[in-house]
Design an enzyme around this catalytic site. Structure first.
Site, mmCIF file in Angstrom:
data_model
loop_
_atom_site.group_PDB
_atom_site.id
_atom_site.type_symbol
_atom_site.label_atom_id
_atom_site.label_comp_id
_atom_site.label_asym_id
_atom_site.label_seq_id
_atom_site.Cartn_x
_atom_site.Cartn_y
_atom_site.Cartn_z
ATOM 1 C CG PHE A 1 -2.399 15.557 0.158
ATOM 2 C CD1 PHE A 1 -3.456 14.964 0.873
ATOM 3 C CD2 PHE A 1 -2.181 15.698 -1.137
ATOM 4 C CE1 PHE A 1 -4.440 13.940 -0.014
ATOM 5 C CE2 PHE A 1 -2.862 14.759 -2.053
ATOM 6 C CZ PHE A 1 -3.921 13.744 -1.300
ATOM 7 N NE ARG B 1 -2.764 8.006 -10.006
ATOM 8 C CZ ARG B 1 -3.374 7.683 -9.032
ATOM 9 N NH1 ARG B 1 -2.655 7.210 -7.941
ATOM 10 N NH2 ARG B 1 -4.711 7.835 -8.894
ATOM 11 C CG ASP C 1 -4.817 9.475 6.015
ATOM 12 O OD1 ASP C 1 -4.049 10.352 7.078
ATOM 13 O OD2 ASP C 1 -5.720 10.112 5.560
ATOM 14 C CD GLU D 1 -2.836 1.488 0.460
ATOM 15 O OE1 GLU D 1 -2.466 1.615 -0.803
ATOM 16 O OE2 GLU D 1 -4.112 1.851 0.975
ATOM 17 C CG ASP D 2 -0.794 4.739 -1.606
ATOM 18 O OD1 ASP D 2 -1.407 4.325 -0.985
ATOM 19 O OD2 ASP D 2 -1.281 5.498 -2.406
HETATM 20 P P1 IMP Z 1 -7.117 5.719 4.837
HETATM 21 O O1 IMP Z 1 -8.218 4.734 4.909
HETATM 22 O O2 IMP Z 1 -7.522 6.909 5.531
HETATM 23 O O3 IMP Z 1 -6.066 5.006 5.682
HETATM 24 O O4 IMP Z 1 -6.747 5.913 3.684
HETATM 25 C C1 IMP Z 1 -5.517 5.618 3.019
HETATM 26 C C2 IMP Z 1 -5.612 6.147 1.462
HETATM 27 O O5 IMP Z 1 -5.953 7.442 1.418
HETATM 28 C C3 IMP Z 1 -4.346 6.065 0.642
HETATM 29 O O6 IMP Z 1 -4.269 4.735 0.206
HETATM 30 C C4 IMP Z 1 -4.254 6.997 -0.246
HETATM 31 O O7 IMP Z 1 -4.921 6.761 -1.426
HETATM 32 C C5 IMP Z 1 -5.096 8.070 0.289
HETATM 33 N N1 IMP Z 1 -4.267 9.228 1.006
HETATM 34 C C6 IMP Z 1 -3.960 9.281 2.293
HETATM 35 N N2 IMP Z 1 -3.106 10.397 2.519
HETATM 36 C C7 IMP Z 1 -2.831 10.786 1.086
HETATM 37 C C8 IMP Z 1 -1.793 11.702 0.466
HETATM 38 O O8 IMP Z 1 -1.037 12.566 1.543
HETATM 39 N N3 IMP Z 1 -1.920 11.898 -0.801
HETATM 40 C C9 IMP Z 1 -2.581 11.290 -1.533
HETATM 41 N N4 IMP Z 1 -3.407 10.198 -0.997
HETATM 42 C C10 IMP Z 1 -3.464 9.990 0.178
HETATM 43 MG MG MG Z 2 -4.806 4.487 -2.011
#
Ligand code: IMP
Ligand code: MG
Length: 174
Positions: free
Chosen positions: A151, A164, A102, A98-99
């Site tokens: 972000f 990207r 959050d 996963e990238d």
């Molecule tokens: P979570 O469900 O809140 O953990 O969301 C994670 C997803 O939110 C990641 O896979 C990203 O796609 C997106 N995301 C969270 N922070 C960022 C950011 O700083 N830049 C771009 N996408 C983000």
């Molecule tokens: Mg994502």
């Protein structure tokens, strides 16, 4: 074209070194086993491609696409899988790539779905971890970098589908 200010958080060289280190740890943990690495589209496509090339144990590669509803920069926690894996994960060693983690809601959702399919093992490798934003107890097994609540874009990660293609990871000011 809209201009968005950005500053480099991690250079190409720093990312490469850290991905190599993650791959080394993973290679040791899974020595002699075949892994299925599942990348999360689209944000983890670059990370997944680099990671599997540095892991020394054989890897099969697959992808899922998750869509989370919310605003441009904050996920709502409502997640749907818009593309599933094509490989069967039952009885297999699965590593999710996963990238960013959050709130943790996206990964909790996916891990719950995958657990029901009875993999032999299931771990998560996240390139970036925004620990302080967590709304669930979710912890990744491998983390590249823990970052602040900024972000970020680049190295596969987007803002409105842009950036990207950057080789470095940048913080953007919107
Ligand atoms: P979570 O469900 O809140 O953990 O969301 C994670 C997803 O939110 C990641 O896979 C990203 O796609 C997106 N995301 C969270 N922070 C960022 C950011 O700083 N830049 C771009 N996408 C983000
Ligand atoms: Mg994502």
């Amino acid at each position: 074209m809209e201009t968005v200010k950005r500053k480099i958080l991690f250079t190409k060289e720093i990312i490469e070194k850290r991905v190599q280190e993650l791959a080394e740890t993973i290679s040791c943990d899974y020595e002699g086993r075949e892994l299925i690495v599942i990348g999360i589209l689209k944000g983890a496509f670059v990370f997944t491609a680099d990671l599997v090339r540095y892991i020394r144990t054989p890897c099969l590669v697959d992808f899922v696409k998750l869509a989370s509803y919310g605003t441009e920069t904050v996920s709502s926690g409502e997640v749907v899988m818009s593309k599933d894996v094509e490989l069967s994960i039952e009885g297999k060693d699965i590593l999710i790539a996963e990238d960013i983690i959050d709130t943790g809601l996206t990964m909790s959702f996916l891990v719950n779905i995958f657990r029901e399919r009875k993999p032999r093992s299931l771990k998560v490798c996240a390139l970036l971890d925004k620990r302080q934003r967590r709304e669930t107890q979710f912890e990744a097994d491998y983390v590249g970098f823990t970052i602040e609540d900024d972000f970020v874009v680049g190295y596969g990660i987007d803002f409105n589908e842009k950036f990207r293609d950057l080789t470095e990871i940048c913080i953007i000011e919107k």
